[in-house]
Design an enzyme around this catalytic site. Structure first.
Site, mmCIF file in Angstrom:
data_model
loop_
_atom_site.group_PDB
_atom_site.id
_atom_site.type_symbol
_atom_site.label_atom_id
_atom_site.label_comp_id
_atom_site.label_asym_id
_atom_site.label_seq_id
_atom_site.Cartn_x
_atom_site.Cartn_y
_atom_site.Cartn_z
ATOM 1 N N GLU A 98 38.205 22.260 40.994
ATOM 2 C CA GLU A 98 38.326 23.198 42.125
ATOM 3 C C GLU A 98 37.893 24.586 41.683
ATOM 4 O O GLU A 98 37.992 24.928 40.498
ATOM 5 C CB GLU A 98 39.792 23.176 42.609
ATOM 6 C CG GLU A 98 40.171 24.215 43.634
ATOM 7 C CD GLU A 98 39.450 24.108 44.967
ATOM 8 O OE1 GLU A 98 38.214 23.960 44.955
ATOM 9 O OE2 GLU A 98 40.099 24.233 46.015
ATOM 10 N N ASP A 99 37.415 25.387 42.609
ATOM 11 C CA ASP A 99 37.000 26.741 42.265
ATOM 12 C C ASP A 99 38.196 27.668 42.030
ATOM 13 O O ASP A 99 38.370 28.205 40.951
ATOM 14 C CB ASP A 99 36.034 27.311 43.321
ATOM 15 C CG ASP A 99 36.580 27.269 44.751
ATOM 16 O OD1 ASP A 99 37.717 26.784 44.951
ATOM 17 O OD2 ASP A 99 35.871 27.717 45.664
ATOM 18 N N ASP A 102 44.836 29.162 45.091
ATOM 19 C CA ASP A 102 45.470 30.365 45.632
ATOM 20 C C ASP A 102 46.887 29.987 46.067
ATOM 21 O O ASP A 102 47.800 29.944 45.251
ATOM 22 C CB ASP A 102 44.582 30.856 46.776
ATOM 23 C CG ASP A 102 45.011 32.178 47.361
ATOM 24 O OD1 ASP A 102 45.523 33.018 46.613
ATOM 25 O OD2 ASP A 102 44.845 32.378 48.576
ATOM 26 N N PHE A 151 39.748 39.582 46.087
ATOM 27 C CA PHE A 151 38.902 38.546 46.666
ATOM 28 C C PHE A 151 37.657 38.428 45.807
ATOM 29 O O PHE A 151 36.966 39.406 45.552
ATOM 30 C CB PHE A 151 38.552 38.832 48.129
ATOM 31 C CG PHE A 151 38.034 37.590 48.789
ATOM 32 C CD1 PHE A 151 38.909 36.630 49.258
ATOM 33 C CD2 PHE A 151 36.673 37.346 48.870
ATOM 34 C CE1 PHE A 151 38.448 35.438 49.811
ATOM 35 C CE2 PHE A 151 36.190 36.168 49.420
ATOM 36 C CZ PHE A 151 37.080 35.209 49.895
ATOM 37 N N ARG A 164 27.369 33.153 46.741
ATOM 38 C CA ARG A 164 27.631 31.969 45.910
ATOM 39 C C ARG A 164 26.665 31.882 44.728
ATOM 40 O O ARG A 164 26.965 31.296 43.693
ATOM 41 C CB ARG A 164 27.450 30.680 46.730
ATOM 42 C CG ARG A 164 28.527 30.398 47.732
ATOM 43 C CD ARG A 164 28.397 28.961 48.231
ATOM 44 N NE ARG A 164 29.052 28.753 49.509
ATOM 45 C CZ ARG A 164 30.331 28.476 49.661
ATOM 46 N NH1 ARG A 164 31.127 28.415 48.622
ATOM 47 N NH2 ARG A 164 30.833 28.285 50.869
HETATM 48 P P1 IMP Z 1 44.560 27.518 48.671
HETATM 49 O O1 IMP Z 1 44.707 26.298 49.524
HETATM 50 O O2 IMP Z 1 45.268 28.699 49.260
HETATM 51 O O3 IMP Z 1 44.960 27.294 47.234
HETATM 52 O O4 IMP Z 1 43.073 27.963 48.803
HETATM 53 C C1 IMP Z 1 42.129 27.674 47.934
HETATM 54 C C2 IMP Z 1 40.780 27.856 48.571
HETATM 55 O O5 IMP Z 1 40.642 29.123 49.212
HETATM 56 C C3 IMP Z 1 39.747 27.803 47.483
HETATM 57 O O6 IMP Z 1 39.229 26.502 47.387
HETATM 58 C C4 IMP Z 1 38.719 28.788 47.948
HETATM 59 O O7 IMP Z 1 37.717 28.097 48.683
HETATM 60 C C5 IMP Z 1 39.417 29.728 48.870
HETATM 61 N N1 IMP Z 1 39.662 31.014 48.188
HETATM 62 C C6 IMP Z 1 40.856 31.517 47.786
HETATM 63 N N2 IMP Z 1 40.720 32.702 47.200
HETATM 64 C C7 IMP Z 1 39.391 32.962 47.206
HETATM 65 C C8 IMP Z 1 38.598 34.075 46.703
HETATM 66 O O8 IMP Z 1 39.071 35.060 46.131
HETATM 67 N N3 IMP Z 1 37.251 33.971 46.889
HETATM 68 C C9 IMP Z 1 36.654 32.902 47.507
HETATM 69 N N4 IMP Z 1 37.357 31.861 47.975
HETATM 70 C C10 IMP Z 1 38.715 31.891 47.829
HETATM 71 MG MG MG Z 2 37.371 25.823 48.065
#
Ligand code: IMP
Ligand code: MG
Length: 176
Positions: A98-99, A102, A151, A164
């Protein structure tokens, strides 16, 4: 209008860390076939580098695409699969790539979804961990970098589908 970008991770620093992760992953899965499961779109750059840093004889790659509802830059706990896994995962060791993690909603959802595929094991490798923002408990097995806030864009990460392609990671500074 517009935004300014501040460099947080240089391409060189990323490459060094990805090599280390590749070594750790190769050690853990030695002697076992591995399936790398990338989450589209954000993780594709990280996955492309990571897979080439893994020294194992048998590695397969697949992707899943998840869409989270909520604000544009955060997920609100509701996740939908828009492209499912295609490789059979039954009895396989799966490493989810995963990238950014959060709130954790996305991976918590995926963890439950993958149970239906009956893999032998599921572990998580994320490029960036925003641990302080976690809403659901989640154990990450491999973490590239911990960056608590901001962000972030570049290295596969987008802001409204932009940036990207940048080889480093930047924080977006919004202009008032
Ligand atoms: P989560 O479900 O809140 O953990 O969200 C994770 C997803 O939100 C990641 O897979 C990202 O695609 C997106 N995301 C969260 N923070 C960022 C950021 O700082 N930049 C770009 N995408 C983010
Ligand atoms: Mg994502």
């Amino acid at each position: 209008m517009g935004e300014e970008l501040r460099l947080l991770l240089s391409p060189e620093r990323i490459a060094e860390r990805v090599k280390e992760l590749g070594r750790e992953i190769s050690q853990l899965y030695r002697g076992r076939p591995l399936v790398l499961l990338g989450i589209l779109k954000g993780a594709f750059v990280f996955l492309a580098d990571l897979m080439r840093a893994i020294d194992l004889p048998e590695v397969q790659v697949d992707f899943i695409r998840l869409k989270s509802y909520g604000f544009s830059d955060t997920s609100a706990g509701e996740v939908q699969i828009t492209k499912d896994v295609e490789l059979p995962l039954r009895g396989k060791d799966v490493l989810v790539v995963e990238d950014i993690v959060d709130t954790g909603y996305t991976l918590a959802f995926l963890r439950e979804h993958l149970r239906t595929h009956e893999p032998a094991s599921v572990r998580f490798c994320c490029f960036i961990d925003k641990a302080e923002r976690r809403k659901v408990p989640l154990e990450l097995d491999f973490v590239g970098f911990k960056i608590p806030r901001g962000f972030l864009v570049g290295y596969g990460l987008d802001y409204a589908e932009r940036y990207r392609h940048l080889p480093g990671v930047y924080e977006v500074l919004l202009q008032k």
